[in-house]
Design a protein around this motif. Sequence first.
Motif, short mmCIF file in Angstrom:
data_model
loop_
_atom_site.label_atom_id
_atom_site.label_comp_id
_atom_site.label_asym_id
_atom_site.label_seq_id
_atom_site.Cartn_x
_atom_site.Cartn_y
_atom_site.Cartn_z
N ASN A 77 49.16 62.18 29.37
CA ASN A 77 48.83 61.04 30.25
C ASN A 77 47.93 60.01 29.57
O ASN A 77 47.56 59.02 30.19
N GLY A 78 47.54 60.26 28.34
CA GLY A 78 46.76 59.28 27.59
C GLY A 78 45.31 59.17 27.98
O GLY A 78 44.61 58.26 27.51
N THR A 79 44.80 60.09 28.81
CA THR A 79 43.40 60.03 29.24
C THR A 79 42.47 60.59 28.17
O THR A 79 42.90 61.23 27.20
N ALA A 80 41.17 60.40 28.40
CA ALA A 80 40.16 60.89 27.46
C ALA A 80 40.19 62.41 27.34
O ALA A 80 39.78 62.97 26.32
N ALA A 81 40.70 63.09 28.38
CA ALA A 81 40.77 64.55 28.36
C ALA A 81 41.79 65.06 27.35
O ALA A 81 41.82 66.26 27.06
N GLN A 82 42.60 64.15 26.81
CA GLN A 82 43.64 64.55 25.86
C GLN A 82 43.49 63.85 24.50
O GLN A 82 44.42 63.84 23.71
N ARG A 83 42.29 63.31 24.24
CA ARG A 83 42.05 62.65 22.96
C ARG A 83 41.21 63.54 22.07
O ARG A 83 40.15 64.03 22.47
N TRP A 84 41.69 63.78 20.85
CA TRP A 84 41.04 64.70 19.93
C TRP A 84 40.87 64.07 18.55
O TRP A 84 41.74 63.32 18.10
N ASN A 85 39.76 64.41 17.89
CA ASN A 85 39.49 63.93 16.53
C ASN A 85 39.19 65.10 15.61
O ASN A 85 38.44 66.02 15.99
N PHE A 86 39.75 65.09 14.41
CA PHE A 86 39.35 66.05 13.39
C PHE A 86 38.12 65.49 12.67
O PHE A 86 38.18 64.43 12.05
#
Length: 502
Positions: free
Chosen positions: A408-417
């Motif tokens: 859904n593109g929300t912040a809950a699905q944004r990840w950074n290495f």
Amino acid sequence: MRPRSRLLAIAAAVVTAATLSPLPAAQAAPSPSVDLDPGMLSAMRRDLKLNDTQIEARLRTEAAAPLVEKRLKARLGSAFAGAWIPSGASRLTVAVTSASASEAVRAEGADAKLVGSSAAELASLRSRLDKKAKSANPSVVRGWYVDTPNNRVVVMAAPGAAEAARQFAGDDVTVVTQAEQPRPLYDIRGGDQYVINGNTLCSVGFSVAGGFVTAGHCGGTGSPTLGYNNVAQGTFAGSSFPGNDYGWVRTNGNWASQPWVNNYSGGNVTVAGSQDAAIGSSICRSGRTTGWRCGTLLGRNETIVYAQGAVSGLSRSNACAEPGDSGGSWISGNQAQGVTSGGSGNCSSGGTMWFQPVNEILQVYGLSLTTTGGGGGSSLISNLNGKCLDVPNGNFSDGVRVQMWTCNGTAAQRWNFVNGTLQTSNNKCLDIAWGSTANGAVIQIANCSGNPAQQFVLSAAGDLVNPQANKCVDIDAWNANDGAVLVLWDCTGGANQKWRRG
């Protein structure tokens, strides 16, 4: 990682066999498959003589190895003597100078080898030779390097010149014969052809903001370039050769930087970053003359004596190259490694090649590598169901168990290495509950602490691996629905363990 309640701890530990056991035969996971660019996969099969299952296992090992090596180098200090992946091995080997350091190595999931000289001692010996590089006669000395697996410094001598090479280098090195003198490969997107001064052919290394990096011997500062289509492209903004072999071309407004390397099979390999691969890793290179070729990373920080002078800090591989490939891309998985400098042999009989590491070029010139990553993080998508790794209801509290959910593109699905960790948009870390390495351990988020339970790497084969356990993040019980939870499990190659960035 904050302790959770006793009830939750028991629930995490006592899980039914039906939940955590592999699928029964009737529902067995499909055979392992490698989710790599077809051109790269084909070249690895051809040049490394590996099947897809072997390639997949190797890529998992290679993804985890640099993190393990970095941690042990810092922890062991003067007892650290180098690290590499032995041929056919599934674990990193770390050399140590004391038996007491071996336990620390094994605790990190690596194999230990007791040796006589530390990495610092070998590097000091190599540096002593580097200081004499300008006086090296190329008809006598071909170059030198630290041979980490054999715990020695090797000097390459011309045929019949071994004694003269030893007089140059001293008695504390090993002298071997190198029949052919290494040479810069002048005649040769990453990997695409470009033309210098209207007549010299070389290959693009990697795109950077405002241009690309390549080999310094291809052109001097101020030299104009034409692209593969003979359209005006740019000018060398910096160049260093010999001593080093790097340069960068500042392109004009008609050229756009892309995170791609030409796979010479009609497509592109994407560049996700520039993490240094471990010695022993598979590595591939791209160039205008011989296209895609793959081999093994054999060494780092080596010095080669060309007829034009010595070049230090190079990495060595048995992936072949020929004139015209100079400056082209070296990549391991999706991580940029360097640009072709020179070598000996060819792609018919085989050869030894050296490349200039890309991170040094970026640092010297203050350049930014063009990659597939971007600000604000990206989603991690499962190959099983096309759903995204998700923090339930956007609750970023310590100890919240992650799940799968429709993207859904929300912040809950944004990840950074970030430095070997996988972080949420608000800087919480993906974490294995209680630091467990057991099958079925819960995958959650927690405050970032730098411990091994928070180290994750996404291999080029799509495995999300915890190096400490050498196990994969797994969608429990092959549940393809929203709300499916994740556990740590032995890597099987199944779609429930395959991930891609979105």
